[in-house]
Motif scaffolding. Structure first.
Motif, PDB file in Angstrom:
ATOM      1  N   VAL A 114       0.147   9.995  -3.582  1.00  0.00           N
ATOM      2  CA  VAL A 114       0.595  10.888  -2.514  1.00  0.00           C
ATOM      3  C   VAL A 114      -0.532  11.123  -1.519  1.00  0.00           C
ATOM      4  CG1 VAL A 114       1.401  13.212  -1.965  1.00  0.00           C
ATOM      5  CG2 VAL A 114       2.370  11.997  -3.923  1.00  0.00           C
ATOM      6  N   ALA A 115      -1.740  11.380  -2.017  1.00  0.00           N
ATOM      7  CA  ALA A 115      -2.882  11.595  -1.130  1.00  0.00           C
ATOM      8  C   ALA A 115      -3.175  10.337  -0.317  1.00  0.00           C
ATOM      9  CB  ALA A 115      -4.113  12.003  -1.936  1.00  0.00           C
ATOM     10  N   TYR A 116      -3.019   9.172  -0.933  1.00  0.00           N
ATOM     11  CA  TYR A 116      -3.246   7.936  -0.195  1.00  0.00           C
ATOM     12  C   TYR A 116      -2.223   7.795   0.936  1.00  0.00           C
ATOM     13  CZ  TYR A 116      -4.551   3.195   0.924  1.00  0.00           C
ATOM     14  OH  TYR A 116      -5.002   2.079   1.604  1.00  0.00           O
ATOM     15  N   GLY A 117      -0.958   8.062   0.621  1.00  0.00           N
ATOM     16  CA  GLY A 117       0.076   7.978   1.647  1.00  0.00           C
ATOM     17  C   GLY A 117      -0.182   8.932   2.794  1.00  0.00           C
ATOM     18  N   PRO A 132       1.847   3.327  -4.157  1.00  0.00           N
ATOM     19  CA  PRO A 132       1.530   2.947  -5.540  1.00  0.00           C
ATOM     20  C   PRO A 132       0.854   1.578  -5.643  1.00  0.00           C
ATOM     21  CG  PRO A 132       3.702   3.930  -5.428  1.00  0.00           C
ATOM     22  CD  PRO A 132       3.263   3.722  -4.009  1.00  0.00           C
ATOM     23  N   VAL A 133       1.239   0.665  -4.743  1.00  0.00           N
ATOM     24  CA  VAL A 133       0.598  -0.647  -4.712  1.00  0.00           C
ATOM     25  C   VAL A 133      -0.783  -0.547  -4.076  1.00  0.00           C
ATOM     26  CG1 VAL A 133       0.777  -3.005  -3.811  1.00  0.00           C
ATOM     27  CG2 VAL A 133       2.831  -1.816  -4.608  1.00  0.00           C
ATOM     28  N   ASP A 134      -0.881   0.196  -2.979  1.00  0.00           N
ATOM     29  CA  ASP A 134      -2.129   0.287  -2.230  1.00  0.00           C
ATOM     30  C   ASP A 134      -3.249   0.938  -3.035  1.00  0.00           C
ATOM     31  OD1 ASP A 134      -0.828  -0.860  -0.092  1.00  0.00           O
ATOM     32  OD2 ASP A 134      -0.372   1.048   0.879  1.00  0.00           O
ATOM     33  N   VAL A 135      -2.900   1.870  -3.891  1.00  0.00           N
ATOM     34  CA  VAL A 135      -3.911   2.534  -4.714  1.00  0.00           C
ATOM     35  C   VAL A 135      -4.456   1.575  -5.772  1.00  0.00           C
ATOM     36  CG1 VAL A 135      -4.188   4.316  -6.496  1.00  0.00           C
ATOM     37  CG2 VAL A 135      -3.176   4.901  -4.305  1.00  0.00           C
ATOM     38  N   MET A 136      -3.654   0.612  -6.181  1.00  0.00           N
ATOM     39  CA  MET A 136      -4.055  -0.304  -7.242  1.00  0.00           C
ATOM     40  C   MET A 136      -4.747  -1.565  -6.729  1.00  0.00           C
ATOM     41  SD  MET A 136      -3.235   1.311  -9.928  1.00  0.00           S
ATOM     42  CE  MET A 136      -3.474   0.004 -11.130  1.00  0.00           C
ATOM     43  N   THR A 137      -4.588  -1.863  -5.439  1.00  0.00           N
ATOM     44  CA  THR A 137      -5.173  -3.079  -4.876  1.00  0.00           C
ATOM     45  C   THR A 137      -6.005  -2.731  -3.648  1.00  0.00           C
ATOM     46  OG1 THR A 137      -3.224  -3.466  -3.488  1.00  0.00           O
ATOM     47  CG2 THR A 137      -3.237  -4.485  -5.672  1.00  0.00           C
ATOM     48  N   PRO A 138      -7.037  -3.529  -3.327  1.00  0.00           N
ATOM     49  CA  PRO A 138      -7.955  -3.154  -2.240  1.00  0.00           C
ATOM     50  C   PRO A 138      -7.480  -3.521  -0.839  1.00  0.00           C
ATOM     51  CG  PRO A 138      -8.717  -5.152  -3.302  1.00  0.00           C
ATOM     52  CD  PRO A 138      -7.517  -4.688  -4.087  1.00  0.00           C
ATOM     53  N   ARG A 139      -6.405  -4.304  -0.708  1.00  0.00           N
ATOM     54  CA  ARG A 139      -6.064  -4.860   0.597  1.00  0.00           C
ATOM     55  C   ARG A 139      -5.861  -3.804   1.678  1.00  0.00           C
ATOM     56  NH1 ARG A 139      -1.579  -5.450   3.435  1.00  0.00           N
ATOM     57  NH2 ARG A 139      -0.296  -4.666   1.725  1.00  0.00           N
ATOM     58  N   SER A 140      -5.008  -2.829   1.419  1.00  0.00           N
ATOM     59  CA  SER A 140      -4.679  -1.839   2.438  1.00  0.00           C
ATOM     60  C   SER A 140      -5.915  -1.049   2.868  1.00  0.00           C
ATOM     61  CB  SER A 140      -3.608  -0.872   1.908  1.00  0.00           C
ATOM     62  OG  SER A 140      -3.407   0.195   2.807  1.00  0.00           O
ATOM     63  N   TYR A 141      -6.679  -0.582   1.894  1.00  0.00           N
ATOM     64  CA  TYR A 141      -7.874   0.198   2.223  1.00  0.00           C
ATOM     65  C   TYR A 141      -8.854  -0.632   3.049  1.00  0.00           C
ATOM     66  CZ  TYR A 141     -12.396   2.456   1.606  1.00  0.00           C
ATOM     67  OH  TYR A 141     -13.631   3.004   1.832  1.00  0.00           O
ATOM     68  N   GLN A 142      -9.074  -1.863   2.663  1.00  0.00           N
ATOM     69  CA  GLN A 142     -10.006  -2.721   3.389  1.00  0.00           C
ATOM     70  C   GLN A 142      -9.514  -3.011   4.801  1.00  0.00           C
ATOM     71  OE1 GLN A 142     -10.386  -6.089   0.782  1.00  0.00           O
ATOM     72  NE2 GLN A 142     -11.841  -5.065  -0.584  1.00  0.00           N
ATOM     73  N   GLU A 143      -8.215  -3.186   4.963  1.00  0.00           N
ATOM     74  CA  GLU A 143      -7.674  -3.417   6.305  1.00  0.00           C
ATOM     75  C   GLU A 143      -7.868  -2.204   7.196  1.00  0.00           C
ATOM     76  OE1 GLU A 143      -4.230  -6.744   5.242  1.00  0.00           O
ATOM     77  OE2 GLU A 143      -3.649  -4.676   5.728  1.00  0.00           O
ATOM     78  N   HIS A 144      -7.699  -1.009   6.648  1.00  0.00           N
ATOM     79  CA  HIS A 144      -7.920   0.188   7.460  1.00  0.00           C
ATOM     80  C   HIS A 144      -9.388   0.321   7.869  1.00  0.00           C
ATOM     81  CE1 HIS A 144      -3.905   1.363   5.938  1.00  0.00           C
ATOM     82  NE2 HIS A 144      -3.832   2.036   7.067  1.00  0.00           N
ATOM     83  N   ARG A 145     -10.287   0.021   6.986  1.00  0.00           N
ATOM     84  CA  ARG A 145     -11.709   0.051   7.345  1.00  0.00           C
ATOM     85  C   ARG A 145     -12.008  -0.942   8.463  1.00  0.00           C
ATOM     86  NH1 ARG A 145     -15.439   2.769   4.613  1.00  0.00           N
ATOM     87  NH2 ARG A 145     -17.007   1.389   5.540  1.00  0.00           N
TER      88      ARG A 145
END
Length: 227
Positions: A129-132, A172-185
């Motif tokens: 939820v916090a990630y979203g 739920p997927v983004d918290v488990m894998t680095p792709r989304s976070y890395q793309e935002h950075r």
């Protein structure tokens, strides 16, 4: 579910609307689930009238579908809906970023840095939820600082639905894998440098990837398999 207790400063319908909107976005009500008016009214300690007013407002935002003589339901998009929504975002968000860079570059960078930091903390905590919420803050911060009221108004037509899709389907997927976070950075870095050719390419790929995750998760739900 969180407490539904109301604060007295705002109208009852507005309070119900805000609390119910947050509950849908945060996944407390599943996509496609029925929203029982009588239960809500009892939980809020109000009559059905402000609940119905709130549901009408939520229908305008696209979060609720009201079926006469049947009931009110949380929206549940089709694959076509998801594809159209993603195409809309791919048109609007890169242009909004260029406007925001010209209008308030420093303010946007500061807001994006906060959002990325919140995303990192959410990943570490495994908090979907916090990630979203942080993901939503990232994208909303750009549009909100575009300096163009029409761009902001257009984005508001879909912002709540996108936020709900993030929390319910992709976080739920983004918290488990680095792709989304890395793309935002990377998007933050490209925005800060004003490299909007690379920014648009990455944002387009990012939105397309989110869309694929939405569709995959939607199709994996039991109700999708059964019907």
């Amino acid at each position: 579910m969180k407490s539904l207790k109301l604060e007295p400063q705002k109208s009852r319908a507005r309070l119900v609307f805000e609390r119910l909107r947050d509950a849908i976005i945060d996944g407390e009500f599943a996509l496609g689930s029925m929203i029982p008016e009588e239960t809500l009214a009892q939980s809020f300690g109000v009559s059905r009238t402000p609940v119905r007013e709130a549901l009408n407002l939520l229908q305008i935002q696209g979060l609720v579908v009201i079926r006469p003589q049947v009931g009110s339901f949380v929206f549940s998009p089709s694959v076509g809906d998801v594809e159209a929504l993603c195409r809309f975002r791919m048109i609007l968000e890169p242009r909004a970023a260029e406007l925001a860079f010209a209008h308030d570059r420093a303010g946007v960078v500061e807001a994006l840095e906060r959002a990325v930091a919140a995303m990192e903390a959410a990943v570490a905590a495994g908090d979907t939820v916090a990630y979203g919420r942080a993901d939503t803050a990232f994208h909303d911060s750009i549009v909100a600082r575009s300096g163009n009221a029409y761009v902001e108004e257009a984005y508001r037509l879909v912002a709540s639905r996108v936020a709900a899709l993030r929390t319910n389907l992709s976080s739920p997927v983004d918290v488990m894998t680095p792709r989304s976070y890395q793309e935002h950075r990377r998007l933050l870095d490209l925005f800060d440098r004003g490299d909007f050719a690379a920014y648009e390419a990455l944002m387009t790929a990012h939105i397309q990837g989110s869309g694929r995750t939405y569709v995959t998760t939607l199709e994996a739900r039991p109700e999708s398999r059964s019907g």
